[in-house]
Design an enzyme around this catalytic site. Structure first.
Site, PDB file in Angstrom:
ATOM      1  N   HIS A  98      53.155 -10.612 -54.746  1.00  0.00           N
ATOM      2  CA  HIS A  98      54.008  -9.535 -54.210  1.00  0.00           C
ATOM      3  C   HIS A  98      54.150  -9.699 -52.704  1.00  0.00           C
ATOM      4  O   HIS A  98      53.417 -10.466 -52.069  1.00  0.00           O
ATOM      5  CB  HIS A  98      53.415  -8.161 -54.516  1.00  0.00           C
ATOM      6  CG  HIS A  98      52.130  -7.871 -53.801  1.00  0.00           C
ATOM      7  ND1 HIS A  98      50.937  -8.448 -54.168  1.00  0.00           N
ATOM      8  CD2 HIS A  98      51.854  -7.085 -52.737  1.00  0.00           C
ATOM      9  CE1 HIS A  98      49.978  -8.029 -53.365  1.00  0.00           C
ATOM     10  NE2 HIS A  98      50.501  -7.197 -52.479  1.00  0.00           N
ATOM     11  N   ASP A 100      54.383  -6.830 -49.510  1.00  0.00           N
ATOM     12  CA  ASP A 100      54.228  -5.384 -49.322  1.00  0.00           C
ATOM     13  C   ASP A 100      55.500  -4.750 -48.779  1.00  0.00           C
ATOM     14  O   ASP A 100      56.195  -5.327 -47.949  1.00  0.00           O
ATOM     15  CB  ASP A 100      53.116  -5.102 -48.295  1.00  0.00           C
ATOM     16  CG  ASP A 100      51.786  -5.725 -48.694  1.00  0.00           C
ATOM     17  OD1 ASP A 100      51.508  -5.822 -49.893  1.00  0.00           O
ATOM     18  OD2 ASP A 100      51.038  -6.112 -47.772  1.00  0.00           O
ATOM     19  N   HIS A 259      51.756 -12.646 -51.301  1.00  0.00           N
ATOM     20  CA  HIS A 259      50.308 -12.815 -51.424  1.00  0.00           C
ATOM     21  C   HIS A 259      49.818 -12.246 -52.745  1.00  0.00           C
ATOM     22  O   HIS A 259      50.529 -11.494 -53.418  1.00  0.00           O
ATOM     23  CB  HIS A 259      49.562 -12.220 -50.223  1.00  0.00           C
ATOM     24  CG  HIS A 259      49.810 -10.771 -49.979  1.00  0.00           C
ATOM     25  ND1 HIS A 259      50.949 -10.290 -49.358  1.00  0.00           N
ATOM     26  CD2 HIS A 259      49.074  -9.673 -50.267  1.00  0.00           C
ATOM     27  CE1 HIS A 259      50.891  -8.975 -49.282  1.00  0.00           C
ATOM     28  NE2 HIS A 259      49.760  -8.562 -49.837  1.00  0.00           N
ATOM     29  N   ARG A 274      42.810  -2.648 -44.022  1.00  0.00           N
ATOM     30  CA  ARG A 274      44.170  -3.158 -43.805  1.00  0.00           C
ATOM     31  C   ARG A 274      44.929  -2.264 -42.852  1.00  0.00           C
ATOM     32  O   ARG A 274      44.986  -1.048 -43.045  1.00  0.00           O
ATOM     33  CB  ARG A 274      44.901  -3.220 -45.151  1.00  0.00           C
ATOM     34  CG  ARG A 274      46.155  -4.068 -45.095  1.00  0.00           C
ATOM     35  CD  ARG A 274      46.819  -4.131 -46.448  1.00  0.00           C
ATOM     36  NE  ARG A 274      47.995  -3.286 -46.457  1.00  0.00           N
ATOM     37  CZ  ARG A 274      48.879  -3.237 -47.444  1.00  0.00           C
ATOM     38  NH1 ARG A 274      48.716  -3.975 -48.522  1.00  0.00           N
ATOM     39  NH2 ARG A 274      49.925  -2.446 -47.378  1.00  0.00           N
TER      40      ARG A 274
HETATM   41  C1  SIN Z   1      46.909  -6.599 -50.543  1.00  0.00           C
HETATM   42  O1  SIN Z   1      47.182  -6.008 -49.506  1.00  0.00           O
HETATM   43  O2  SIN Z   1      47.743  -6.867 -51.383  1.00  0.00           O
HETATM   44  C2  SIN Z   1      45.469  -6.988 -50.793  1.00  0.00           C
HETATM   45  C3  SIN Z   1      45.114  -8.323 -50.277  1.00  0.00           C
HETATM   46  C4  SIN Z   1      43.660  -8.633 -50.516  1.00  0.00           C
HETATM   47  O3  SIN Z   1      42.894  -7.723 -50.821  1.00  0.00           O
HETATM   48  O4  SIN Z   1      43.265  -9.782 -50.384  1.00  0.00           O
END
Ligand code: SIN
Length: 283
Positions: A98, A100, A259, A274
């Site tokens: 995906h 974000d 990612h 994050r």
């Molecule tokens: C995400 O923000 O999609 C998670 C990425 C991760 O936890 O490595």
């Protein structure tokens, strides 16, 4: 620390060394890091020691912080979204390809993810370059995609009534399906091929989680085109697998990468902090 160095990685991304992100960066160093971010799509740092305040300060150097409307927030720092999986959870956040915020009219520029608690093994994150994916398309497909737009929505992932962990989980790890979020579940449209606002390079901008249709095509044609594009984008040649260690940071650009957080560490805890930075309309 000193002597900033930027080393491209196989597939996608670059590792940035010789910089301490807990200190204020001078303009020259910042410009070099920004250039690497724009051109490699994701940049990685090792052996950093950022507390929450440092993390926020570094993020604010890049733009306005987006306070996430779906994720549980850090109890003291609302700018920090918790990307956590507890030992008893089986699903994780981001466990599929995906990018974000493509469901927003002005999708977030990117996120700075800091490792806080890591499993003994597993929990890597895969990244894929949407610059490389676009550049590897043949001319016939590039011509076909020219001018096309796609509809994106968060409903499939965050919408109310879904029998998924996104709506079931709250503090302690997951995303929350709250009223504020429901109000934000509008459909938006973006170009299928964007021109990156910083690098001015073309990148494919559709993703399996949030893109729901190509505008102006019937469902069968749209589904077929999207599934062909996704299969193309998943080519391992465009990807890099990032193995987290204490002190690791990944900073990805949503306009140039996908990612996928691997969910292969059941029974163990993984907690990441994050911070997401606002972006702009895409063209
Ligand atoms: C995400 O923000 O999609 C998670 C990425 C991760 O936890 O490595």
């Amino acid at each position: 620390m000193g002597n900033l160095s930027i080393a491209p990685l196989n597939g996608v991304g670059a590792e940035v060394t010789g910089v301490d992100l807990a200190r204020e960066l001078d303009d020259g160093v910042f410009a070099e890091i920004q250039n690497a971010f724009a051109n490699y799509g994701v940049i990685f740092f090792r052996d950093q020691s950022l507390n929450e305040t440092d993390h926020i300060a570094f993020a604010k150097r890049w733009g306005t912080v987006n306070v996430n409307r779906f994720f549980a927030a850090h109890e003291k720092f609302p700018e920090i979204a918790l990307v956590a999986k507890e030992p008893e959870q089986t699903d994780n956040i981001g466990g599929g390809w995906h990018t974000d915020h493509s469901y927003d009219a002005e999708p977030a520029m990117g996120s700075i993810l800091v490792a806080r608690v890591l499993p003994d093994s597993g929990g890597d994150t895969l990244f894929a370059s949407m610059y490389s994916a676009y550049e590897a398309l043949d001319d016939r497909m590039k011509d076909k995609l020219e001018g096309l737009r796609a509809v994106h929505s968060a409903k499939r992932i965050f919408g109310e009534g879904l029998d998924t962990y996104y709506t079931k989980t709250d503090a302690g790890g997951g995303r929350i399906g709250n009223t504020a979020a429901a109000e934000a579940l509008q459909d938006v449209s973006h170009p299928v091929v964007l021109t990156h606002p910083l690098s001015e390079r073309k990148a494919l901008y559709v993703n399996p989680a949030f893109t729901i249709a190509i505008e102006g095509m019937d469902k069968a044609e749209s589904d077929e085109l999207l599934s062909d594009l996704y299969a193309h984008c998943m080519n391992p040649a465009f990807t890099h697998r990032f193995q987290w260690r204490p002190g690791s940071i990944a900073f990805w650009d949503n306009r140039a990468t996908w990612h996928w957080a691997k969910n292969d560490y059941h029974g163990q805890r993984r907690v990441m902090h994050r911070i997401t930075i606002e972006g702009c309309a895409l063209h």
